[in-house]
Design a protein around this motif. Structure first.
Motif, PDB file in Angstrom:
ATOM      1  N   UNK A 106       1.569  -3.487   9.038  1.00  0.00           N
ATOM      2  CA  UNK A 106       1.493  -4.714   8.220  1.00  0.00           C
ATOM      3  C   UNK A 106       1.959  -4.425   6.795  1.00  0.00           C
ATOM      4  N   UNK A 107       1.687  -3.219   6.313  1.00  0.00           N
ATOM      5  CA  UNK A 107       2.061  -2.889   4.935  1.00  0.00           C
ATOM      6  C   UNK A 107       3.570  -2.619   4.837  1.00  0.00           C
ATOM      7  N   UNK A 108       4.144  -1.989   5.873  1.00  0.00           N
ATOM      8  CA  UNK A 108       5.612  -1.859   5.921  1.00  0.00           C
ATOM      9  C   UNK A 108       6.230  -3.258   5.882  1.00  0.00           C
ATOM     10  N   UNK A 129       1.094   9.780  -6.738  1.00  0.00           N
ATOM     11  CA  UNK A 129       0.893   9.651  -5.296  1.00  0.00           C
ATOM     12  C   UNK A 129       2.030   8.829  -4.680  1.00  0.00           C
ATOM     13  N   UNK A 130       2.428   7.763  -5.385  1.00  0.00           N
ATOM     14  CA  UNK A 130       3.538   6.929  -4.885  1.00  0.00           C
ATOM     15  C   UNK A 130       4.813   7.770  -4.799  1.00  0.00           C
ATOM     16  N   UNK A 131       5.098   8.529  -5.868  1.00  0.00           N
ATOM     17  CA  UNK A 131       6.334   9.327  -5.888  1.00  0.00           C
ATOM     18  C   UNK A 131       6.357  10.350  -4.771  1.00  0.00           C
ATOM     19  N   UNK A 132       5.216  10.996  -4.573  1.00  0.00           N
ATOM     20  CA  UNK A 132       5.142  12.029  -3.532  1.00  0.00           C
ATOM     21  C   UNK A 132       5.344  11.417  -2.139  1.00  0.00           C
ATOM     22  N   UNK A 133       4.740  10.267  -1.922  1.00  0.00           N
ATOM     23  CA  UNK A 133       4.879   9.610  -0.614  1.00  0.00           C
ATOM     24  C   UNK A 133       6.314   9.140  -0.402  1.00  0.00           C
ATOM     25  N   UNK A 134       6.913   8.594  -1.465  1.00  0.00           N
ATOM     26  CA  UNK A 134       8.303   8.143  -1.342  1.00  0.00           C
ATOM     27  C   UNK A 134       9.235   9.320  -1.075  1.00  0.00           C
ATOM     28  N   UNK A 135       8.967  10.452  -1.724  1.00  0.00           N
ATOM     29  CA  UNK A 135       9.812  11.637  -1.504  1.00  0.00           C
ATOM     30  C   UNK A 135       9.746  12.051  -0.037  1.00  0.00           C
ATOM     31  N   UNK A 178       2.580  -4.511  -4.965  1.00  0.00           N
ATOM     32  CA  UNK A 178       1.485  -3.682  -5.480  1.00  0.00           C
ATOM     33  C   UNK A 178       1.185  -2.574  -4.480  1.00  0.00           C
ATOM     34  N   UNK A 179       1.212  -1.350  -4.992  1.00  0.00           N
ATOM     35  CA  UNK A 179       1.063  -0.176  -4.127  1.00  0.00           C
ATOM     36  C   UNK A 179      -0.113   0.675  -4.619  1.00  0.00           C
ATOM     37  N   UNK A 180      -1.333   0.246  -4.263  1.00  0.00           N
ATOM     38  CA  UNK A 180      -2.454   1.105  -4.641  1.00  0.00           C
ATOM     39  C   UNK A 180      -2.373   2.409  -3.861  1.00  0.00           C
ATOM     40  N   UNK A 181      -2.801   3.482  -4.496  1.00  0.00           N
ATOM     41  CA  UNK A 181      -2.897   4.766  -3.790  1.00  0.00           C
ATOM     42  C   UNK A 181      -4.223   4.778  -3.058  1.00  0.00           C
ATOM     43  N   UNK A 185       0.872  -1.181   0.000  1.00  0.00           N
ATOM     44  CA  UNK A 185       0.000   0.000   0.000  1.00  0.00           C
ATOM     45  C   UNK A 185       0.896   1.214   0.000  1.00  0.00           C
ATOM     46  N   UNK A 186       0.324   2.326  -0.359  1.00  0.00           N
ATOM     47  CA  UNK A 186       1.023   3.605  -0.175  1.00  0.00           C
ATOM     48  C   UNK A 186       1.366   3.756   1.324  1.00  0.00           C
ATOM     49  N   UNK A 187       0.554   3.114   2.163  1.00  0.00           N
ATOM     50  CA  UNK A 187       0.775   3.139   3.608  1.00  0.00           C
ATOM     51  C   UNK A 187       2.069   2.461   4.026  1.00  0.00           C
ATOM     52  N   UNK A 188       2.683   1.705   3.118  1.00  0.00           N
ATOM     53  CA  UNK A 188       3.953   1.037   3.430  1.00  0.00           C
ATOM     54  C   UNK A 188       5.088   2.044   3.617  1.00  0.00           C
ATOM     55  N   UNK A 189       4.838   3.293   3.237  1.00  0.00           N
ATOM     56  CA  UNK A 189       5.906   4.307   3.307  1.00  0.00           C
ATOM     57  C   UNK A 189       5.510   5.500   4.165  1.00  0.00           C
ATOM     58  N   UNK A 190       4.373   5.373   4.828  1.00  0.00           N
ATOM     59  CA  UNK A 190       3.888   6.531   5.571  1.00  0.00           C
ATOM     60  C   UNK A 190       3.769   6.279   7.055  1.00  0.00           C
ATOM     61  N   UNK A 191       3.235   7.294   7.734  1.00  0.00           N
ATOM     62  CA  UNK A 191       2.994   7.229   9.178  1.00  0.00           C
ATOM     63  C   UNK A 191       1.599   7.766   9.411  1.00  0.00           C
ATOM     64  N   UNK A 192       0.827   7.083  10.205  1.00  0.00           N
ATOM     65  CA  UNK A 192      -0.551   7.552  10.444  1.00  0.00           C
ATOM     66  C   UNK A 192      -1.019   7.043  11.800  1.00  0.00           C
TER      67      UNK A 192
END
Ligand SMILES: NC(=O)c1ccc[n+]([C@@H]2O[C@H](COP(=O)([O-])OP(=O)(O)OC[C@H]3O[C@@H](n4cnc5c(N)ncnc54)[C@H](O)[C@@H]3O)[C@@H](O)[C@H]2O)c1
Length: 284
Positions: free
Chosen positions: A163-165, A254-260, A190-193, A147-154
């Motif tokens: 789990x996604x990390x 969205x993936x690029x922005x989250x990764x940045x 697979x990284x759905x936004x 998920x996009x959540x694999x690279x974020x914090x919430x």
């Protein structure tokens, strides 16, 4: 002919959690591409509905009840699929649930379900299928849902995010294991936004703390208003899987922005921070 038609037509696809949402979109697309689709879900009626949709459209599909939180069910699935259909060309470990709530308020059962479905369901899908894939010697594809959540914090989506990390890490290492082994097995993460599905429906939150309902509703409404169309999202992602891409995105911007944001966080060793625009979701 598109890449996915070229690679997948005539093959067997197995998809978990395919009775709804992204799994159902992948299943219908795989059916269109000429695959025999094994539509699996913990909800047998939902799986059968999707299999029937594929057959009505002229494709080949069967439904099976599989609870991915039980490793033995994934062993049974692999045994039955290989016995009935032969080699599997595409395995999509898709089933997953969202869990919302403060870490210490989530009941133990919901914690267990989240970890067992989102992490163990994918690990044991791979464990059950890979030996048979290797033995077949044929080219095949495994796609695991991060998920996009694999690279974020919430905060209060902690259970889901971790789990996604974990699955992103699992898929990275699995990719390298295939390389080390010289196996003809492609691995994709697979990284759905954000794709319109039922993941934030009220009934999908059964077992969460009552206080999570407002946050869940806010996420549900955001997805309904801004989420990507399901058929389009799964079509573009399956094309990337067929092209042997490791990184598969529904919304690459969205993936690029989250990764940045992630890169900056790591480079500066900053303190964790609530993402811009996320606070309003949390104030329910
Ligand atoms: N929708 C999105 O925008 C989005 C974004 C990032 C990642 N994802 C991931 O995509 C995957 C699918 O999510 P979705 O949005 O389609 O969800 P969804 O809730 O719409 O569908 C999930 C399906 O999984 C099934 N399921 C639940 N528990 C199961 C179990 N124990 N065994 C087998 N099947 C089970 C459900 O019955 C349902 O049919 C998940 O891994 C999710 O984390 C979704």
């Amino acid at each position: 002919m598109t890449k996915d038609e070229e690679k997948f037509a005539g093959g067997v696809a197995v998809i978990t959690g395919a009775g709804a949402g992204i799994g159902s979109g992948f299943a219908r697309r795989a059916g269109e591409l000429g695959m025999t689709v094994v539509v699996t879900d913990i909800n047998g009626a939902a799986a059968e509905t999707v299999a029937q949709q594929i057959r009505d459209a002229g494709g080949k599909a069967d439904a099976m009840v599989v609870d991915v939180s039980k490793p033995s069910e994934l062993d049974r699935l692999a045994d039955e699929v290989y016995a009935k259909y032969g080699s599997v060309r595409l395995l999509i470990n898709n089933a997953g649930i969202e869990t919302i709530g403060y870490t210490w308020e989530i009941p133990a059962d919901r914690w267990e379900a989240t970890l067992n479905i989102n992490i163990h369901g994918i690990i044991h899908g791979v464990r059950a299928f890979v030996p048979k894939m290797l033995a077949s010697g044929e080219e095949c594809w495994i796609a695991n849902l991060a998920s996009i959540g694999a690279f974020g914090q919430m905060p209060t989506q902690t259970a889901y995010m971790l789990t996604k990390h974990a699955i992103q890490s699992f898929s990275e290492c699995l990719y390298l294991e295939m390389e080390l082994k010289g196996a003809p097995i492609h691995v994709s993460s697979i990284i759905p936004g954000m794709i319109k599905t039922s993941i934030f429906n009220a009934d999908a939150g059964e077992g969460e703390p009552a206080a999570a309902a407002g946050h869940r509703k806010a996420m549900h409404d955001m997805m309904a208003n801004y989420g990507m169309d399901l058929a389009e999202g799964t079509r573009v992602m399956l094309e990337q899987v067929a092209a042997n891409k490791f990184w598969v995105s529904s919304q690459p911007d969205m993936t690029e922005q989250t990764l940045a944001g992630r890169i900056q966080f790591l480079q500066t060793q900053a303190n964790p921070q609530i993402a811009d625009g996320a606070r309003h979701l949390l104030e329910h």
